[in-house]
Design a protein around this motif. Structure first.
Motif, PDB file in Angstrom:
ATOM      1  N   SER A  77       0.266  -1.205   0.250  1.00 42.34           N
ATOM      2  CA  SER A  77      -0.009   0.024  -0.060  1.00 42.34           C
ATOM      3  C   SER A  77       1.108   1.347  -0.543  1.00 42.34           C
ATOM      4  O   SER A  77       2.099   1.087   0.394  1.00 42.34           O
ATOM      5  CB  SER A  77      -0.403   0.117   1.435  1.00 42.34           C
ATOM      6  N   GLN A  78       0.057   2.056  -0.668  1.00 41.28           N
ATOM      7  CA  GLN A  78       0.853   3.446  -0.302  1.00 41.28           C
ATOM      8  C   GLN A  78       2.435   3.459  -1.194  1.00 41.28           C
ATOM      9  O   GLN A  78       2.423   4.511  -1.079  1.00 41.28           O
ATOM     10  CB  GLN A  78       1.733   3.864   0.721  1.00 41.28           C
ATOM     11  N   ASN A  79       2.104   2.930  -2.567  1.00 43.44           N
ATOM     12  CA  ASN A  79       3.667   2.792  -2.783  1.00 43.44           C
ATOM     13  C   ASN A  79       4.597   2.672  -2.278  1.00 43.44           C
ATOM     14  O   ASN A  79       5.323   3.389  -2.728  1.00 43.44           O
ATOM     15  CB  ASN A  79       3.264   3.774  -3.994  1.00 43.44           C
ATOM     16  N   VAL A 196       6.260  -1.427   6.527  1.00 41.59           N
ATOM     17  CA  VAL A 196       6.220  -1.982   5.143  1.00 41.59           C
ATOM     18  C   VAL A 196       4.846  -2.512   5.448  1.00 41.59           C
ATOM     19  O   VAL A 196       4.207  -3.675   6.337  1.00 41.59           O
ATOM     20  CB  VAL A 196       7.743  -2.437   5.223  1.00 41.59           C
ATOM     21  N   ASN A 197       5.218  -3.157   4.079  1.00 40.67           N
ATOM     22  CA  ASN A 197       4.099  -4.771   4.293  1.00 40.67           C
ATOM     23  C   ASN A 197       4.584  -5.393   3.666  1.00 40.67           C
ATOM     24  O   ASN A 197       5.607  -5.964   2.475  1.00 40.67           O
ATOM     25  CB  ASN A 197       2.434  -4.462   3.148  1.00 40.67           C
ATOM     26  N   VAL A 202      12.129  -3.917  -1.954  1.00 36.57           N
ATOM     27  CA  VAL A 202      13.525  -4.031  -1.263  1.00 36.57           C
ATOM     28  C   VAL A 202      14.844  -4.300  -2.230  1.00 36.57           C
ATOM     29  O   VAL A 202      15.116  -4.533  -3.175  1.00 36.57           O
ATOM     30  CB  VAL A 202      13.608  -5.097  -0.249  1.00 36.57           C
ATOM     31  N   GLU A 203      15.223  -2.733  -2.246  1.00 26.91           N
ATOM     32  CA  GLU A 203      16.328  -2.393  -3.796  1.00 26.91           C
ATOM     33  C   GLU A 203      17.880  -2.837  -2.726  1.00 26.91           C
ATOM     34  O   GLU A 203      17.616  -1.724  -1.966  1.00 26.91           O
ATOM     35  CB  GLU A 203      16.608  -1.369  -4.203  1.00 26.91           C
ATOM     36  N   VAL A 204      18.736  -3.701  -2.799  1.00 26.26           N
ATOM     37  CA  VAL A 204      19.966  -3.033  -1.777  1.00 26.26           C
ATOM     38  C   VAL A 204      21.074  -3.032  -3.084  1.00 26.26           C
ATOM     39  O   VAL A 204      21.373  -4.063  -3.487  1.00 26.26           O
ATOM     40  CB  VAL A 204      20.146  -5.047  -1.009  1.00 26.26           C
TER      41      VAL A 204
END
Length: 206
Positions: A77-79, A196-197, A202-204
């Motif tokens: 949610s919420q982008n 978070v949901n 997730v970009e590492v």
């Protein structure tokens, strides 16, 4: 005449029995074929994850039941999106293209480097119980738990996991200290947990 009729009737009965037996064999063959075990796709996925983990034979072992749910495919949610900058040693929380929060983190030490790439939140848990990947020692939840009181997992090989978690040792934040996970101060990981949901990207990055 009666004998001829009896012979004909006998032949008809024999043909019916033969036909029934043949049909039974065909049905049994189809059932056996349809229930033949298929290639283990889960095993294939685990192998791919291990190849992506950049030398993570263990990672974190949580002693709670874990299986990625169907919810992991849902858009958060919420982008929201998390961007982890390993060189900066911070995690940034994005809402659309705007950074709405950032927190300092501890990262994987040499030989246990945090994997880079694109992932998503797979698992969230309060008060996790942890098993040390080398010694096998079990740490219960509580104020002294090495995982703090929140867990946000984004990588797994089906048994071991890597993610964000708290720590009772604030002084290690900002250093390369973990077995691949991203350590956070307990107040920070509680906030992140709410932001978070399941399915949040997730970009590492290095």
């Amino acid at each position: 005449m009666a004998r001829a009729k009896n012979d004909s009737l006998t032949r008809i009965v024999m043909l019916l029995c033969f036909g029934t037996a043949f049909l039974s064999l065909v049905v049994h063959w189809r059932i056996t074929t349809s229930t033949t075990p298929q290639p283990n796709l889960a095993k294939t996925s685990k192998t791919a994850l291990r190849a992506h983990s950049q030398g993570h034979p263990n990672g974190i072992t949580l002693l709670s039941a874990f299986a990625p749910s169907k919810q992991t495919t849902l858009a958060a949610s919420q982008n929201r999106q998390l961007v982890v900058d390993l060189s900066d040693r911070r995690v940034y929380v994005y809402s659309g293209e705007t950074v709405i929060a950032s927190y300092p983190i501890g990262i994987g030490k040499k030989g246990w480097e945090t994997p880079t790439g694109s992932f998503q939140v797979l698992h969230k848990q309060r008060d996790p119980i942890w098993q040390h990947p080398i010694t096998g020692k079990i740490f219960s939840s509580g104020t002294d738990s090495p995982l703090g009181d929140r867990w946000i997992g984004f990588w797994t090989d089906g048994r071991n996991q890597i993610g964000f978690h708290g720590t009772p040792d604030d002084e290690v934040i900002g250093s390369a200290i973990s077995h691949g996970c991203l350590r956070m101060r307990n107040p920070d990981v509680r906030l992140l947990y709410k932001q978070v949901n399941l399915g949040t990207p997730v970009e590492v990055r290095q």
